[in-house]
Write a protein that holds these residues in place. Sequence first.
Motif, PDB file in Angstrom:
ATOM      1  N   TYR A 193       2.651  -2.537 -35.734  1.00 11.61           N
ATOM      2  CA  TYR A 193       2.393  -1.438 -34.788  1.00 11.61           C
ATOM      3  C   TYR A 193       3.583  -0.469 -34.649  1.00 11.61           C
ATOM      4  CZ  TYR A 193      -1.414  -4.478 -32.860  1.00 11.61           C
ATOM      5  OH  TYR A 193      -2.499  -5.285 -32.670  1.00 11.61           O
ATOM      6  N   ILE A 194       4.742  -1.021 -34.335  1.00 13.09           N
ATOM      7  CA  ILE A 194       5.871  -0.124 -34.024  1.00 13.09           C
ATOM      8  C   ILE A 194       6.310   0.674 -35.268  1.00 13.09           C
ATOM      9  CG2 ILE A 194       8.287  -0.046 -33.219  1.00 13.09           C
ATOM     10  CD1 ILE A 194       7.527  -2.117 -31.087  1.00 13.09           C
ATOM     11  N   PRO A 219       4.801  -9.635 -26.944  1.00 14.42           N
ATOM     12  CA  PRO A 219       4.938  -9.618 -28.400  1.00 14.42           C
ATOM     13  C   PRO A 219       3.802  -8.834 -29.059  1.00 14.42           C
ATOM     14  CG  PRO A 219       4.197 -11.796 -27.651  1.00 14.42           C
ATOM     15  CD  PRO A 219       4.547 -11.015 -26.418  1.00 14.42           C
ATOM     16  N   ALA A 220       4.170  -8.027 -30.077  1.00 14.97           N
ATOM     17  CA  ALA A 220       3.203  -7.140 -30.730  1.00 14.97           C
ATOM     18  C   ALA A 220       3.109  -7.468 -32.209  1.00 14.97           C
ATOM     19  CB  ALA A 220       3.640  -5.690 -30.575  1.00 14.97           C
ATOM     20  N   PHE A 258       8.246 -10.665 -32.803  1.00 15.48           N
ATOM     21  CA  PHE A 258       7.227  -9.723 -32.351  1.00 15.48           C
ATOM     22  C   PHE A 258       7.731  -8.840 -31.203  1.00 15.48           C
ATOM     23  CE2 PHE A 258       5.063 -13.394 -34.165  1.00 15.48           C
ATOM     24  CZ  PHE A 258       4.065 -12.849 -34.949  1.00 15.48           C
ATOM     25  N   TYR A 259       9.039  -8.918 -30.921  1.00 14.23           N
ATOM     26  CA  TYR A 259       9.647  -8.064 -29.882  1.00 14.23           C
ATOM     27  C   TYR A 259      10.679  -7.148 -30.537  1.00 14.23           C
ATOM     28  CZ  TYR A 259       7.902 -11.159 -26.121  1.00 14.23           C
ATOM     29  OH  TYR A 259       7.134 -11.876 -25.247  1.00 14.23           O
ATOM     30  N   ALA A 266       7.613   4.388 -29.848  1.00 19.18           N
ATOM     31  CA  ALA A 266       6.918   3.253 -29.235  1.00 19.18           C
ATOM     32  C   ALA A 266       7.503   2.996 -27.859  1.00 19.18           C
ATOM     33  CB  ALA A 266       7.074   2.015 -30.109  1.00 19.18           C
ATOM     34  N   VAL A 267       6.634   2.748 -26.891  1.00 19.13           N
ATOM     35  CA  VAL A 267       7.074   2.388 -25.539  1.00 19.13           C
ATOM     36  C   VAL A 267       6.593   0.952 -25.293  1.00 19.13           C
ATOM     37  CG1 VAL A 267       6.901   2.966 -23.079  1.00 19.13           C
ATOM     38  CG2 VAL A 267       6.885   4.792 -24.805  1.00 19.13           C
ATOM     39  N   PRO A 268       7.477  -0.040 -25.574  1.00 13.22           N
ATOM     40  CA  PRO A 268       7.017  -1.421 -25.470  1.00 13.22           C
ATOM     41  C   PRO A 268       6.996  -1.920 -24.032  1.00 13.22           C
ATOM     42  CG  PRO A 268       8.952  -1.197 -26.915  1.00 13.22           C
ATOM     43  CD  PRO A 268       8.844   0.056 -26.106  1.00 13.22           C
TER      44      PRO A 268
END
Length: 380
Positions: A123-124, A118-119, A349-350, A134-136
């Motif tokens: 950010y994205i 989770p970010a 967050f995903y 973005a490369v999660p």
Amino acid sequence: MHIQSKLPNVGTTIFSVMSALSTEHNAVNLGQGFPDFPMSDELTGLVNEAMRNNFNQYSPMPGWMPLREAIAEKVEFLYSTKINPDTETTITPGGTYAIYSALTTILQPGDEVIVFEPAYDSYIPNIEINGAKAVPISLVYPDYHIDWVAVQNAITPKTKAIIINSPHNPTGSVINEEDIQQLRKITAGTNIFIISDEVYEHLIFDDIPHQSTLRYPDLLQRSFVCFSFGKTYNCTGWKLGYCIAPAGLTKEFRKVHQFNCFSCHTPSQVGLALFLKNRDAYLSLPAFMQEKRDYFKQLMQQTRFTMHDSFGSYFICGSYERISDEADKDLAIRLTKEAGVATIPVSAFYHHGKDDKVLRFCFSKKKETLEMAVEKLARF
Ligand code: PMP
Ligand code: GLN
């Protein structure tokens, strides 16, 4: 009038959604991360004094020099690293802005940026608004550590940057020395930048040392390191932070900053420059917040949530498999409406909404608030 959206897939941030729902239902808000206790009287006094002493005009574009000097002194004291306050430190209106500006400084359309999910939710969109991709990579559930083999495999000639965040929002995980070694190995000899989100540098528990990128010259030479006074001094509404980066990187960063915000709130910077000299104020933070974590975790034993570990930040996550099998967003809404407690569903967050049935709780609250929330959760 029609706008071709630059962020077609973005809605309203989960923090605003849950805070609004919380207000509507008069719930205890353990969702959005902010303290509900007063900040330092000494610091508000210093800022009031700065205003009364007429420090009310523009400060220099990179920030009030005595504040930048105080930051350099603090960095040397904490991380044994010398930074140049003139060329390597820029005061920004918050940590989020620092991260956005760093990404805008380096990204070209088509670039790739590795983010760990989770970010943190900005950010994205910050990457995508710059035409980059973005490369999660998922942190490994349930302790949310970094899978460095996955990172190595995700690197391509287009990889422009990696965003790291420790202590981590939303999970409270922290990176250790081994993670730093892996990051050094993977980036050595490349042109990959690091955006290091260290807004929770002082909210780290159990005597774990904060692995700042500032400690490692080979990482620092490729890093934009972002901080927030809001988190350090319990004043999230001040929206003031800073970015530390080597002179060449800072020079480009300031080109973006000067035509966006130009300079930040002067009286706050004048007050903070003096307050930063008070080492106790930041050295006492880990113990202060750890006590809240411990108290909340202990209280939560009265509920059917299974609490995860949290080693830092304002946050702790809890699994609810003993309560329900519904989606985390649905449960978060129902908890707000029916139990009167707002939380944040971690699937938010995903990018694809991965749902491990986990909610995030903010424990940066008064004891009474935590007690009231847990009483309601225990009844649910
Ligand atoms: N990064 C993370 C991980 C955060 O949790 C926050 C706090 N909101 C920020 C950045 C931004 O801080 P600020 O409020 O200073 O923009
Ligand atoms: N950082 C805070 C959180 O994660 C809130 C920030 C915001 O509302 N944008 O809850």
